[in-house]
Write a protein that holds these residues in place. Structure first.
Motif, short mmCIF file in Angstrom:
data_model
loop_
_atom_site.label_atom_id
_atom_site.label_comp_id
_atom_site.label_asym_id
_atom_site.label_seq_id
_atom_site.Cartn_x
_atom_site.Cartn_y
_atom_site.Cartn_z
N ILE A 86 -14.80 15.20 -17.40
CA ILE A 86 -16.07 15.45 -18.08
C ILE A 86 -16.67 16.71 -17.49
CG2 ILE A 86 -18.39 14.54 -18.52
CD1 ILE A 86 -17.03 11.72 -17.92
N ARG A 87 -17.10 17.61 -18.36
CA ARG A 87 -17.82 18.80 -17.92
C ARG A 87 -19.25 18.67 -18.43
NH1 ARG A 87 -12.62 20.88 -18.77
NH2 ARG A 87 -11.92 22.18 -17.04
N GLY A 88 -20.20 18.98 -17.56
CA GLY A 88 -21.59 18.85 -17.95
C GLY A 88 -22.53 19.68 -17.10
N ILE A 89 -23.80 19.47 -17.35
CA ILE A 89 -24.88 20.14 -16.62
C ILE A 89 -25.66 19.06 -15.90
CG2 ILE A 89 -26.97 21.55 -16.85
CD1 ILE A 89 -24.38 23.02 -17.63
N GLY A 90 -25.85 19.26 -14.58
CA GLY A 90 -26.52 18.23 -13.79
C GLY A 90 -27.79 18.69 -13.11
N GLU A 91 -28.65 17.73 -12.86
CA GLU A 91 -29.86 17.97 -12.06
C GLU A 91 -30.29 16.64 -11.45
OE1 GLU A 91 -33.71 18.73 -13.96
OE2 GLU A 91 -32.84 18.10 -15.86
N ASN A 110 -33.27 7.18 -4.16
CA ASN A 110 -34.38 8.10 -3.93
C ASN A 110 -34.34 9.26 -4.92
OD1 ASN A 110 -32.51 10.00 -2.94
ND2 ASN A 110 -32.72 9.24 -0.87
N GLY A 111 -33.48 9.14 -5.92
CA GLY A 111 -33.38 10.16 -6.97
C GLY A 111 -32.50 9.67 -8.09
N ALA A 112 -32.51 10.43 -9.17
CA ALA A 112 -31.65 10.14 -10.33
C ALA A 112 -30.89 11.41 -10.67
CB ALA A 112 -32.49 9.69 -11.52
N LEU A 113 -29.57 11.31 -10.68
CA LEU A 113 -28.73 12.42 -11.12
C LEU A 113 -28.58 12.30 -12.63
CD1 LEU A 113 -26.75 14.79 -10.78
CD2 LEU A 113 -24.98 13.11 -10.16
N ILE A 114 -29.04 13.33 -13.33
CA ILE A 114 -28.97 13.37 -14.79
C ILE A 114 -27.87 14.36 -15.15
CG2 ILE A 114 -30.25 13.70 -16.94
CD1 ILE A 114 -31.53 11.69 -14.87
N ILE A 115 -26.89 13.91 -15.91
CA ILE A 115 -25.79 14.78 -16.33
C ILE A 115 -25.75 14.82 -17.85
CG2 ILE A 115 -23.30 15.18 -16.27
CD1 ILE A 115 -23.32 13.56 -13.61
#
Length: 124
Positions: A86-91, A110-115
């Protein structure tokens, strides 16, 4: 851009490791999570973050991320067992709706990785 094979892998009950790769200053950086930690929503993955400090720093400089997920229990091209790249954009977000959602499911997060998924390629 989720495809049928990826959804089969994600729905399979067997717990699998998920490998995520970001680009560091000198070399790729690899981290892992568990398949059961992934929530799929609107063509995105939402994943709890407990550490991932290097991943977070890398994403601030280059938001591209690659993910590998495989399962020996899903039919591949020629035999049982398949995987996808899978290729994507993460933050990584530490506040907002996605973070609140992840925190409600994973108290330790302590965070959420959104891809945001851009491309899925079956590899096996």
């Amino acid at each position: 851009m989720l495809n049928e094979k990826l959804m089969e892998i994600l729905k399979n009950e067997r717990q699998e490791a998920v490998t995520m790769v970001t680009m560091g200053q000198k070399e790729p950086h690899i981290t892992n999570t568990w398949k059961s930690y992934i929530t799929v929503e609107d063509g995105r993955f939402i994943i709890p973050v407990g550490g991932m400090k290097t991943t977070e720093e890398n994403l601030k400089k280059d938001s591209n991320i690659q993910i590998s997920i495989a399962s020996p229990e899903v039919q591949g091209f020629n035999f049982m067992g398949t995987g996808v790249l899978i290729r994507g954009i993460g933050e990584i977000k530490r506040e907002g709706n996605e973070f609140d959602f992840i925190k409600s499911k994973f108290e330790w997060a302590n965070g959420a990785l959104i891809i945001s998924i851009k491309e899925v390629t079956q590899t096996l």
